[in-house]
Design a protein around this motif. Structure first.
Motif, PDB file in Angstrom:
ATOM      1  N   VAL A   1      -4.621  -4.715   5.816  1.00 54.79           N
ATOM      2  CA  VAL A   1      -3.487  -4.574   4.918  1.00 54.79           C
ATOM      3  C   VAL A   1      -3.496  -5.675   3.855  1.00 54.79           C
ATOM      4  O   VAL A   1      -3.027  -5.469   2.740  1.00 54.79           O
ATOM      5  CB  VAL A   1      -2.179  -4.530   5.753  1.00 54.79           C
ATOM      6  CG1 VAL A   1      -1.919  -5.840   6.455  1.00 54.79           C
ATOM      7  CG2 VAL A   1      -0.995  -4.116   4.923  1.00 54.79           C
TER       8      VAL A   1
ATOM      9  N   THR B   1      -9.906  -2.431  12.524  1.00 53.20           N
ATOM     10  CA  THR B   1      -9.135  -2.085  11.333  1.00 53.20           C
ATOM     11  C   THR B   1     -10.073  -1.593  10.236  1.00 53.20           C
ATOM     12  O   THR B   1     -11.069  -2.246   9.919  1.00 53.20           O
ATOM     13  CB  THR B   1      -8.327  -3.313  10.845  1.00 53.20           C
ATOM     14  OG1 THR B   1      -7.345  -3.630  11.838  1.00 53.20           O
ATOM     15  CG2 THR B   1      -7.614  -3.018   9.534  1.00 53.20           C
TER      16      THR B   1
ATOM     17  N   HIS C   1       0.713   9.290   3.752  1.00 55.04           N
ATOM     18  CA  HIS C   1       1.577   8.798   2.667  1.00 55.04           C
ATOM     19  C   HIS C   1       0.980   7.570   1.969  1.00 55.04           C
ATOM     20  O   HIS C   1       1.610   7.004   1.092  1.00 55.04           O
ATOM     21  CB  HIS C   1       3.034   8.596   3.114  1.00 55.04           C
ATOM     22  CG  HIS C   1       3.308   7.498   4.094  1.00 55.04           C
ATOM     23  ND1 HIS C   1       4.357   7.561   4.995  1.00 55.04           N
ATOM     24  CD2 HIS C   1       2.725   6.306   4.326  1.00 55.04           C
ATOM     25  CE1 HIS C   1       4.389   6.451   5.713  1.00 55.04           C
ATOM     26  NE2 HIS C   1       3.402   5.684   5.330  1.00 55.04           N
ATOM     27  N   LYS C   2      -0.241   7.202   2.341  1.00 60.03           N
ATOM     28  CA  LYS C   2      -0.971   6.229   1.538  1.00 60.03           C
ATOM     29  C   LYS C   2      -2.021   6.981   0.706  1.00 60.03           C
ATOM     30  O   LYS C   2      -1.690   7.538  -0.318  1.00 60.03           O
ATOM     31  CB  LYS C   2      -1.569   5.150   2.432  1.00 60.03           C
ATOM     32  CG  LYS C   2      -0.452   4.224   2.974  1.00 60.03           C
ATOM     33  CD  LYS C   2      -0.948   3.141   3.874  1.00 60.03           C
ATOM     34  CE  LYS C   2       0.186   2.193   4.232  1.00 60.03           C
ATOM     35  NZ  LYS C   2      -0.176   1.289   5.321  1.00 60.03           N
TER      36      LYS C   2
ATOM     37  N   ILE D   1       0.887  -1.167   0.000  1.00 57.50           N
ATOM     38  CA  ILE D   1       0.000   0.000   0.000  1.00 57.50           C
ATOM     39  C   ILE D   1       0.915   1.204   0.000  1.00 57.50           C
ATOM     40  O   ILE D   1       1.109   1.874   1.014  1.00 57.50           O
ATOM     41  CB  ILE D   1      -0.958   0.025   1.208  1.00 57.50           C
ATOM     42  CG1 ILE D   1      -1.662  -1.320   1.360  1.00 57.50           C
ATOM     43  CG2 ILE D   1      -1.979   1.148   1.042  1.00 57.50           C
ATOM     44  CD1 ILE D   1      -2.606  -1.414   2.537  1.00 57.50           C
TER      45      ILE D   1
ATOM     46  N   ASN E   1      -0.304   4.486  14.947  1.00 61.10           N
ATOM     47  CA  ASN E   1      -0.986   3.511  15.796  1.00 61.10           C
ATOM     48  C   ASN E   1      -0.348   3.435  17.178  1.00 61.10           C
ATOM     49  O   ASN E   1      -1.041   3.283  18.186  1.00 61.10           O
ATOM     50  CB  ASN E   1      -0.986   2.140  15.116  1.00 61.10           C
ATOM     51  CG  ASN E   1      -2.039   2.029  14.016  1.00 61.10           C
ATOM     52  OD1 ASN E   1      -3.225   2.209  14.262  1.00 61.10           O
ATOM     53  ND2 ASN E   1      -1.607   1.747  12.800  1.00 61.10           N
TER      54      ASN E   1
ATOM     55  N   TRP F   1       1.992  -3.787  13.421  1.00 63.20           N
ATOM     56  CA  TRP F   1       2.335  -2.697  14.348  1.00 63.20           C
ATOM     57  C   TRP F   1       1.933  -3.075  15.774  1.00 63.20           C
ATOM     58  O   TRP F   1       2.564  -2.632  16.736  1.00 63.20           O
ATOM     59  CB  TRP F   1       1.649  -1.382  13.952  1.00 63.20           C
ATOM     60  CG  TRP F   1       0.145  -1.373  14.114  1.00 63.20           C
ATOM     61  CD1 TRP F   1      -0.785  -1.634  13.170  1.00 63.20           C
ATOM     62  CD2 TRP F   1      -0.597  -1.080  15.321  1.00 63.20           C
ATOM     63  NE1 TRP F   1      -2.054  -1.528  13.682  1.00 63.20           N
ATOM     64  CE2 TRP F   1      -1.966  -1.196  15.002  1.00 63.20           C
ATOM     65  CE3 TRP F   1      -0.236  -0.720  16.622  1.00 63.20           C
ATOM     66  CZ2 TRP F   1      -2.976  -0.972  15.940  1.00 63.20           C
ATOM     67  CZ3 TRP F   1      -1.243  -0.498  17.567  1.00 63.20           C
ATOM     68  CH2 TRP F   1      -2.588  -0.627  17.217  1.00 63.20           C
TER      69      TRP F   1
ATOM     70  N   GLY G   1       2.120   4.932   9.481  1.00 66.88           N
ATOM     71  CA  GLY G   1       1.024   4.217  10.123  1.00 66.88           C
ATOM     72  C   GLY G   1       1.448   3.525  11.412  1.00 66.88           C
ATOM     73  O   GLY G   1       0.691   3.511  12.388  1.00 66.88           O
TER      74      GLY G   1
HETATM   75  C1  LIG Z   1       0.399   0.437   6.029  1.00 69.88           C
HETATM   76  C2  LIG Z   1      -0.332   0.029   7.210  1.00 69.88           C
HETATM   77  C3  LIG Z   1       0.235   0.145   8.492  1.00 69.88           C
HETATM   78  C4  LIG Z   1       1.648   0.597   8.695  1.00 69.88           C
HETATM   79  O1  LIG Z   1       1.843   1.885   8.175  1.00 69.88           O
HETATM   80  P1  LIG Z   1       3.304   2.414   7.790  1.00 69.88           P
HETATM   81  O2  LIG Z   1       3.036   3.742   7.203  1.00 69.88           O
HETATM   82  O3  LIG Z   1       3.860   1.435   6.811  1.00 69.88           O
HETATM   83  O4  LIG Z   1       4.092   2.461   9.048  1.00 69.88           O
HETATM   84  C5  LIG Z   1      -0.554  -0.190   9.566  1.00 69.88           C
HETATM   85  N1  LIG Z   1      -1.816  -0.640   9.398  1.00 69.88           N
HETATM   86  C6  LIG Z   1      -2.381  -0.774   8.184  1.00 69.88           C
HETATM   87  C7  LIG Z   1      -3.790  -1.260   8.076  1.00 69.88           C
HETATM   88  C8  LIG Z   1      -1.660  -0.448   7.049  1.00 69.88           C
HETATM   89  O5  LIG Z   1      -2.226  -0.586   5.844  1.00 69.88           O
END
Ligand SMILES: *Cc1c(COP(=O)(O)O)cnc(C)c1O
Length: 510
Positions: free
Chosen positions: A258, A254, A314-315, A99, A163, A203, A159
């Motif tokens: 992911v 969630t 950044h996503k 992602i 979190n 995470w 992310g």
């Molecule tokens: C990408 C993602 C994370 C981690 O985010 P980073 O920006 O890579 O640290 C955590 N939870 C979900 C659901 C994600 O898609």
């Protein structure tokens, strides 16, 4: 005469990192030209160079630390060439792995400007305008998703950190003892318990490990057929733990998993948290921003009821790395979790007191990550984001249809902008353990080859033991033509790998 010379000398200092304004301007123009050329030619390049680590490692030269300096113009040319020739381009229209989004060009300008002014957004006095822009960015992110704009929040690296901040706010608020002073050892009762679905991102293990709560404290709740948290199982787990004298404190929902983009039933999780006085945290790192859509799923909109939400600009806000963001319904919860007042900081307690971000999160000195996000929010506006996110989802759905129509491909899940599928040679029937194991090996090798060749880039998911290909579109450069091309590319490589592997594998043909 002599006096004047001395005076002049004392005001001028030679420093090897200084750059005259003219030099800065000339180098900047050259670099911007090079970047513009790179962006223009991006669709024609392979998604990645497909080189071995040894090759890439050798490219910058293996010499030791330079003893003396070099010409900055040559250095910038060289750095640009190294990166352009040896990178994986997540901004490529056919990049649909993990992602990781295409980065908005205005974000690159934002980072340049932020670095040039270099405000330290830890303290208001060191960053008056930057702090106010970050506060506005946080409010706009909340507004975009329909979360209360009276919330607290801040930008973090991504992310995971977003979190972590929510988790730490939850622990401070709900532990029931002074966990900041006494630590986990001060727990007067049974162990703390946090609940999350088995699909939760890693995470959660990291935060439980790093901050001493321990991964054994986590309760992994099973998921239903759609990979959403099973709320009956959640209720049972909370009840059983409470009866055993443990201390449930946190439920994590969630919003866009992911692996497949599954959304937990957030409104029901919110209700369960209210019933049991638990902190409700939502990991919306991937899917949170889809709440901007007029037809957003009701389950997703439950994030508006959360005590804290982690999102990842950044996503799906297409910010260049790095930018994560935590929102916390009650801003005091962040102060309670992170604030100290060391004597070398002057504390203003008046009503219109400046906000010092060092008190709201784990960092002390902080960069101006918010600028690139703020600029993109203004350039695109709510409508711009709603249309880009909706189109990413429409493209992933279109891919699902192309896959379903393509002999040799088996579609699996479709949620938000993630589509999963796999290559199944038409003469093989899945279901037999030997065939299934072969299909996993076949698709693993297919993916390795696809990724090496650079025609397109997807990643993988494992669902019910099946190794699947997984395309995730968070990319404003991807078009319908890219989606239409993907099945053909994958079947071609699949046939090739199958022809090589099968004679040796001796899989029964049905
Ligand atoms: C990408 C993602 C994370 C981690 O985010 P980073 O920006 O890579 O640290 C955590 N939870 C979900 C659901 C994600 O898609």
């Amino acid at each position: 005469m002599e006096m004047a010379t001395q005076e002049k000398d004392s005001r001028e200092r030679f420093a090897p990192l200084k750059m005259s304004p003219d030099e800065f301007r000339a180098l900047g123009h050259r670099l911007v030209d090079k970047i513009a050329e790179f962006l223009a030619g991006l669709p024609e390049r392979p998604v990645l160079p497909g080189e071995s680590p040894v090759t890439v490692r050798a490219a910058p030269g293996g010499d030791g630390l330079p003893g003396s300096g070099s010409d900055p113009g040559l250095l910038l040319e060289e750095a640009a060439s190294l990166l352009i020739d040896h990178s994986t381009f997540n901004g490529h229209p056919r990049f649909a792995g993990y992602i990781t989004s295409s980065a908005a060009p205005i974000g690159a300008f934002g980072d340049l400007l932020a670095a040039a002014i270099n405000p330290n957004v830890g303290a208001w006095t060191l960053s008056p305008m930057a702090t106010e822009i970050e506060l506005q960015t946080v409010r706009w992110i909340a507004e975009l998703m329909g979360y209360p704009t009276s919330c607290g929040g801040l930008l973090v690296s991504g992310g995971n950190m977003a979190n972590f901040v929510g988790f730490l706010a939850a622990r401070r608020a709900k532990a029931g003892w002074d966990v900041r002073a006494a630590g986990m050892a001060g727990n007067p009762g049974g162990p703390l318990r946090a609940y999350a679905s088995a699909e939760t991102h890693t995470w959660l293990q990291k935060v439980a490990d790093l901050f001493g709560v321990g991964t054994d404290s986590l309760r992994w709740i099973p998921t239903d057929a759609h990979l959403r948290m099973d709320t009956a199982a959640l209720r049972d787990a909370i009840r059983a733990d409470a009866e055993a004298g443990d201390r449930p404190f946190l439920v994590i929902g969630t919003a866009g998993s992911v692996s497949t983009g599954a959304i937990d039933p957030l409104p029901e999780l919110a209700a369960i948290c209210r019933e049991h006085d638990l902190w409700f945290h939502v990991d919306g790192a991937y899917g949170g921003f889809a709440a901007v859509l007029p037809d957003a799923p009701p389950d997703l909109l439950g994030l508006r009821e959360a005590d804290s939400v982690a999102v990842d600009p950044h996503k799906w806000l297409y910010a260049p790395l790095e930018a994560g963001c935590t929102l916390v319904r009650d801003p005091r919860a962040l102060l309670d979790a992170f604030s100290y007042h060391p004597p070398y900081y002057h504390l203003d307690t008046s009503d219109d007191a400046p906000v010092n971000f060092y008190e709201y999160g784990p960092q002390n000195s902080r960069g101006f990550r918010a600028l690139k996000v703020w600029l993109a929010l203004r350039q695109a506006g709510r409508e711009g984001y709603a249309s880009m996110i909706a189109e990413d989802i429409a493209l992933a759905r279109s891919l699902h249809r192309h896959v379903a129509a393509c002999p040799g491909l088996e579609p699996r899940t479709q949620d938000l902008s993630i589509t999963t599928f796999r290559y199944v040679p038409p003469d093989l029937e899945p279901g037999d353990p030997v065939v299934d194991e072969y299909l996993n090996r076949l698709n693993t090798e297919l993916l390795t080859r696809l990724q090496e060749r650079g025609e397109a880039y997807v990643s993988n998911a494992v669902i019910d033991g099946a190794f699947l290909l997984r395309a995730c579109v968070v990319n404003f450069r991807t078009t319908e033509a890219d989606m239409a091309a993907l099945p053909g590319i994958i079947v071609r490589i699949g046939e090739e790998v199958d022809a090589e592997l099968r004679p040796r594998e001796r899989v029964k043909e049905s």
